[in-house]
Design an enzyme around this catalytic site. Structure first.
Site, PDB file in Angstrom:
ATOM      1  N   ASP A   3       0.881  -1.170   0.000  1.00 63.67           N
ATOM      2  CA  ASP A   3       0.000   0.000   0.000  1.00 63.67           C
ATOM      3  C   ASP A   3       0.919   1.220   0.000  1.00 63.67           C
ATOM      4  OD1 ASP A   3      -2.334   1.575   0.221  1.00 63.67           O
ATOM      5  OD2 ASP A   3      -2.059   1.720   2.383  1.00 63.67           O
ATOM      6  N   GLU A  60      -1.304  -1.096  -4.886  1.00 64.03           N
ATOM      7  CA  GLU A  60      -2.536  -0.333  -5.085  1.00 64.03           C
ATOM      8  C   GLU A  60      -2.340   0.655  -6.234  1.00 64.03           C
ATOM      9  OE1 GLU A  60      -4.472   3.126  -2.604  1.00 64.03           O
ATOM     10  OE2 GLU A  60      -5.104   1.198  -1.754  1.00 64.03           O
ATOM     11  N   ASP A  87      -2.656   1.099   7.001  1.00 65.56           N
ATOM     12  CA  ASP A  87      -1.833   0.848   5.813  1.00 65.56           C
ATOM     13  C   ASP A  87      -1.356  -0.604   5.775  1.00 65.56           C
ATOM     14  OD1 ASP A  87      -1.228   3.959   5.082  1.00 65.56           O
ATOM     15  OD2 ASP A  87      -1.133   3.620   7.235  1.00 65.56           O
TER      16      ASP A  87
END
Length: 214
Positions: free
Chosen positions: A7, A68, A141
Site C-alpha cells: 500500500d 494499489e 496501511d
C-alpha cells in the site's frame, strides 16, 4: 503462490506477505510498515522506502507483487508521493524478475468485503477475520497491504481464465478472417478463369452460326 502486497505511501507504506493455498485458502506470513519522516528530503524518503521493500522481497521471496493503483485525489501532493513510491516498488520487482499487478482500491474492497464502497475499518475487520489474525493489523496501511495481497490471490485465477478466453476468442476470430479471405480469393480466381472461357465459347458459336448455309 506467495504475494507481497504494498500500500504505497511516503509517510507510511504498508507491506504484507500472504501465501495462497487451495481454493480461497490464505495465510499471513508477515506484515509491517515502512515509515519515513515528513521533514526529510524526497530523495531520502524514497530511498528509505525502497530499502525496506527490497529487504522484504529478498527475505520473503514473493512470486508476485500487488500494488494499489494510484487514483485521482483532491490532494495532488499526496497522489504524487503515492505514485513515486509505486514506481520504486515496481522497479525493485522488475530487478528481481517479479511480475507486478496493480489493483484499484474499489477492487480490493470488493474482493475483501463484498462492497467496493467499504471503508478502511470494514476492510481491516474483514482481513483480520479472513487471515485468522489474533488482532487487527495496525496502522490501516498494514491491513490494506494484506488486503491487496489477498485480493490478488483471489482475483488472479479469474483474471487468468478471462485472459485465456480472450486469447482463444481472438485466435478463432483470426482463423475466421483467414478462411473468409481465402474464400474471397478463391471466388475471385474462379470468376477470372471463367471469364475468358465464356468469351471464347461465345465467339466460337458465332463463327459456326455464321458458316451455316442460308
Amino acid at each position: 503462490m506467495r504475494v507481497l502486497g504494498v500500500d504505497p505511501g511516503l509517510t507510511r507504506c504498508g507491506i504484507g506477505v500472504v501465501d495462497g493455498g487451495r481454493g480461497r485458502s490464505v495465510s499471513c506470513v508477515a506484515v509491517g510498515v515502512a515509515r519515513t519522516p515528513a521533514d526529510a528530503e524526497l530523495s531520502a524518503r524514497l530511498l528509505g522506502v525502497a530499502d525496506v521493500v527490497e529487504e522484504w522481497m529478498d527475505t520473503h521471496e514473493p512470486e508476485v507483487v500487488a500494488v494499489e493503483r494510484v487514483f485521482s485525489q483532491h490532494n495532488v501532493r499526496t497522489v504524487m508521493g503515492t505514485a513515486q513510491v509505486s514506481g520504486i516498488v515496481a522497479l525493485a520487482a522488475a530487478r528481481r524478475g517479479l511480475p507486478v499487478a496493480f489493483h484499484t482500491p474499489s477492487e480490493v474492497k470488493a474482493a475483501i468485503s463484498g462492497s467496493g464502497r467499504a471503508d478502511k475499518r470494514q476492510v481491516t475487520t474483514m482481513i483480520t477475520k479472513i487471515l485468522g489474525l489474533a488482532e487487527a493489523p495496525k496502522p490501516a496501511d498494514a491491513a490494506d497491504a494484506l488486503a491487496l495481497a489477498v485480493c490478488h490471490l483471489w482475483r488472479a485465477p479469474m483474471a487468468g481464465r478471462l485472459a485465456a478466453a480472450e486469447a482463444r476468442a481472438a485466435e478463432l476470430a483470426r482463423h475466421h478472417r483467414e478462411r473468409l479471405r481465402a474464400a474471397q480469393r478463391s471466388a475471385a480466381n474462379g470468376s477470372a478463369s471463367k471469364g475468358p472461357a465464356a468469351k471464347g465459347s461465345a465467339g466460337k458459336g458465332s463463327a459456326q452460326t455464321g458458316g451455316l448455309p442460308s
